[in-house]
Scaffold this active site. Sequence first.
Site, PDB file in Angstrom:
ATOM      1  N   TYR A  66       0.812  -1.166  -0.104  1.00 20.04           N
ATOM      2  CA  TYR A  66      -0.090   0.096  -0.083  1.00 20.04           C
ATOM      3  C   TYR A  66       0.766   1.218   0.202  1.00 20.04           C
ATOM      4  O   TYR A  66       0.758   2.304  -0.756  1.00 20.04           O
ATOM      5  CB  TYR A  66      -1.038   0.031   1.247  1.00 20.04           C
ATOM      6  CG  TYR A  66      -1.903   1.502   1.147  1.00 20.04           C
ATOM      7  CD1 TYR A  66      -2.814   1.417   0.356  1.00 20.04           C
ATOM      8  CD2 TYR A  66      -1.544   2.290   1.905  1.00 20.04           C
ATOM      9  CE1 TYR A  66      -3.718   2.830   0.194  1.00 20.04           C
ATOM     10  CE2 TYR A  66      -2.389   3.404   1.887  1.00 20.04           C
ATOM     11  CZ  TYR A  66      -3.286   3.418   1.049  1.00 20.04           C
ATOM     12  OH  TYR A  66      -3.974   4.845   0.880  1.00 20.04           O
ATOM     13  N   GLU A  67       1.946   1.173   0.762  1.00 20.47           N
ATOM     14  CA  GLU A  67       2.776   2.364   0.990  1.00 20.47           C
ATOM     15  C   GLU A  67       3.365   2.630  -0.619  1.00 20.47           C
ATOM     16  O   GLU A  67       3.302   3.916  -1.050  1.00 20.47           O
ATOM     17  CB  GLU A  67       4.044   2.090   1.653  1.00 20.47           C
ATOM     18  CG  GLU A  67       3.993   2.034   3.398  1.00 20.47           C
ATOM     19  CD  GLU A  67       4.934   1.576   4.080  1.00 20.47           C
ATOM     20  OE1 GLU A  67       4.801   1.252   5.077  1.00 20.47           O
ATOM     21  OE2 GLU A  67       6.075   1.531   3.479  1.00 20.47           O
ATOM     22  N   LEU A  68       3.722   1.449  -1.371  1.00 20.17           N
ATOM     23  CA  LEU A  68       4.037   1.856  -2.554  1.00 20.17           C
ATOM     24  C   LEU A  68       2.980   2.450  -3.616  1.00 20.17           C
ATOM     25  O   LEU A  68       3.306   3.409  -4.172  1.00 20.17           O
ATOM     26  CB  LEU A  68       4.377   0.541  -3.328  1.00 20.17           C
ATOM     27  CG  LEU A  68       5.910   0.005  -3.097  1.00 20.17           C
ATOM     28  CD1 LEU A  68       6.196  -1.258  -4.007  1.00 20.17           C
ATOM     29  CD2 LEU A  68       6.884   1.157  -3.886  1.00 20.17           C
TER      30      LEU A  68
END
Length: 537
Positions: free
Chosen positions: A450-452
Amino acid sequence: INCYRLTIVLKLLLCLSLEEDCTSRSNITAVEGEPFYLKHCPFVPARENETATKRWWYRSNGSHKRVELNPATSPRITLWDYVLEFWPVELDDRGEYFFQKGNDTRGWQLNIIRRDKHSCFTEKEVTSKTVEVKKALEITCENRHYQNRINSTALYKNCEKLLENNIKKNAVFEDQGFYSCVFFLHHNGKLFNITKTYNITIGKDSNYVAPMLLGPKLEYVPVELGKEVQLNCSALLNKNDALYWIFKNDDEPDPNIHEWTEMRTRTSEGKFHSSRILHIKNISKNNLNFPYNCTVTSSGGKDTNSVILVLKADMADIPGHVFTKVMIVAFSILVVVVGLVIVGVMYRVDLVLFYRHFMGRDETLTDGKTYDAFVSYLKECRPENGEEYTFAVEILPRVLEKHFGYKLCIFERDVMPGGAVVDEIHSLIEKSRRLIIVLSKSYMSNEVRYELESGFHEALVERKIKIILIEFTPFKDFTFLPQSLKLLKSHRVLKWKADESLSYNSRFWKNLLYLMPAKIVKPGRDESEILPILSKP
Ligand SMILES: *[C@@H]1O[C@H](CO)[C@@H](O)[C@H](O)[C@H]1NC(C)=O
Ligand SMILES: *[C@@H]1O[C@H](CO)[C@@H](O)[C@H](O)[C@H]1NC(C)=O
Ligand SMILES: *[C@@H]1O[C@H](CO)[C@@H](O)[C@H](O)[C@H]1NC(C)=O
Ligand SMILES: *[C@@H]1O[C@H](CO)[C@@H](O)[C@H](O)[C@H]1NC(C)=O
Ligand SMILES: *[C@@H]1O[C@H](CO)[C@@H](O)[C@H](O)[C@H]1NC(C)=O
Ligand SMILES: *[C@@H]1O[C@H](CO)[C@@H](O)[C@H](O)[C@H]1NC(C)=O
Ligand SMILES: *[C@@H]1O[C@H](CO)[C@@H](O)[C@H](O)[C@H]1NC(C)=O
Ligand SMILES: *[C@@H]1O[C@H](CO)[C@@H](O)[C@H](O)[C@H]1NC(C)=O
Ligand SMILES: *[C@@H]1O[C@H](CO)[C@@H](O)[C@H](O)[C@H]1NC(C)=O
Ligand SMILES: CC(=O)N[C@H]1CO[C@H](CO)[C@@H](O)[C@@H]1O
């Protein structure tokens, strides 16, 4: 006895030379309309007693038999002694002629050629001679056979009458030409003439060089009024040749012009290199646009070079040497510029960092963001990714925060446990200026996905964040990475090399600083904390 024999031989030679005008060649050419003779060359000179011996002259033409010749045959022939004379010879007279005296016979072939009506001589009947230049040229109009009967003699050169009947001089090239001796004589009340023509060619002395001036035939020398100039004329020439300047403008001599003495050096071939200076002081308008001629003269002719002074300002073209200088300067500048560009590219990072430091640039003040970078890394600390974890959680903040004064967002440290993790991450990324991804093989796990995705959305779609990829362990295979990560420009990918990247001054940290936003660096809070950054277990 020897002496007596010698006298006889000498007498014989003397007699033979006296008989030179006898016709020794057997194939004779004569010109129509001229007096002509055939004279037998008796080997032993005729003694008085022998004059009584009967002589015969015969002629045979074509297939006809021999016909005896006597004055009655033709009014144009006379016979006496060993001589047959024609007054004059005509085209009909061609054929074979024979002389007989006792057992002694002799024959000739006589050819008659037409007189050249358009010239003073007949071109087919010339005697060619080559005379070396500077050697004696001697032309004597003599005709031994008619010697005592010649009324007058004239000498022509190329059909122009000369004053003298004889020439005796040293040959020069101008002497080349056709020389005709014309003998006038009377016979039976009629005037006849005989023309003897020499084709004189003046040949080059084997030891002679055609004198040659060095330098251009015509040269323009730029000068300034009131200044002086030295015109240097040089030539390759023979010993007796002369080199001089012709510089008299009008009759009155110019006191400002001086001709220096000739300077000579001998070459190995026995020739001379000669040079002579014409020195013009206090150049005035009179000296401009006048041809100063340098001349070399020799027996073989002469050669002239002209020099013309022109005002420097009038030189329309850029002189060659100035052009060359301009080219050299331009080329040097080009080299320096190219060099600077190369250096600039090589040390781009250092230059930018220096510039930021020097100008005190800070782009973090007005964008309303909290963090300089969000660090994305594998959160679980497992044995196989221990170093990576240490790097993200310890080394990165130690260097970037403590030493360089950046503010990082590190999930484990800065995010409260619990709560809506996904929303939290999204807002933290929004509050960050960079997304630092510490990349390793085990990185691609569900938690970081998700960060990506959030980061890429910000970076690629909204262009609010820039991504920095740190390749912590070298990868051979990037296939596991999302497509969008591969689009990242290569300079945004940094490689961590544990052995080389330790120093604060290493390329790794410089490149990282370069990719980080510009920020006024606060003095390191822990200056005491010196390397090694990474304490190896
Ligand atoms: C004689 O000389 C003429 C030209 O001079 C030539 O044409 C001719 O063939 C010569 N004859 C002989 C027999 O040599
Ligand atoms: C020599 O004689 C010929 C005629 O045989 C004549 O045409 C010619 O003009 C004469 N030459 C001179 C120089 O008188
Ligand atoms: C010429 O020679 C002959 C013999 O060949 C001789 O009889 C005669 O006397 C000589 N005449 C003179 C003048 O010497
Ligand atoms: C041969 O010679 C005779 C005189 O001896 C002359 O009449 C005749 O024309 C000549 N023939 C030729 C072909 O020259
Ligand atoms: C001429 O020739 C004949 C025979 O061929 C000879 O007997 C005679 O002595 C010769 N005469 C001379 C003067 O040589
Ligand atoms: C004169 O002599 C030169 C040199 O030998 C030669 O080339 C030329 O043909 C001659 N001219 C005549 C008309 O014989
Ligand atoms: C003139 O030029 C010649 C040959 O180029 C050179 O040897 C000589 O020294 C020059 N003379 C001066 C006075 O410069
Ligand atoms: C050069 O010539 C000018 C006149 O043409 C004269 O006025 C000047 O004094 C001269 N200079 C020298 C140094 O002789
Ligand atoms: C110099 O030489 C040129 C070309 O050869 C000629 O036209 C000119 O008359 C000469 N000038 C003098 C002063 O001899
Ligand atoms: C020296 C010579 O032979 N002169 C003669 C020139 O011609 C005339 C006739 O025209 C004679 O009388 C000369 O004796």
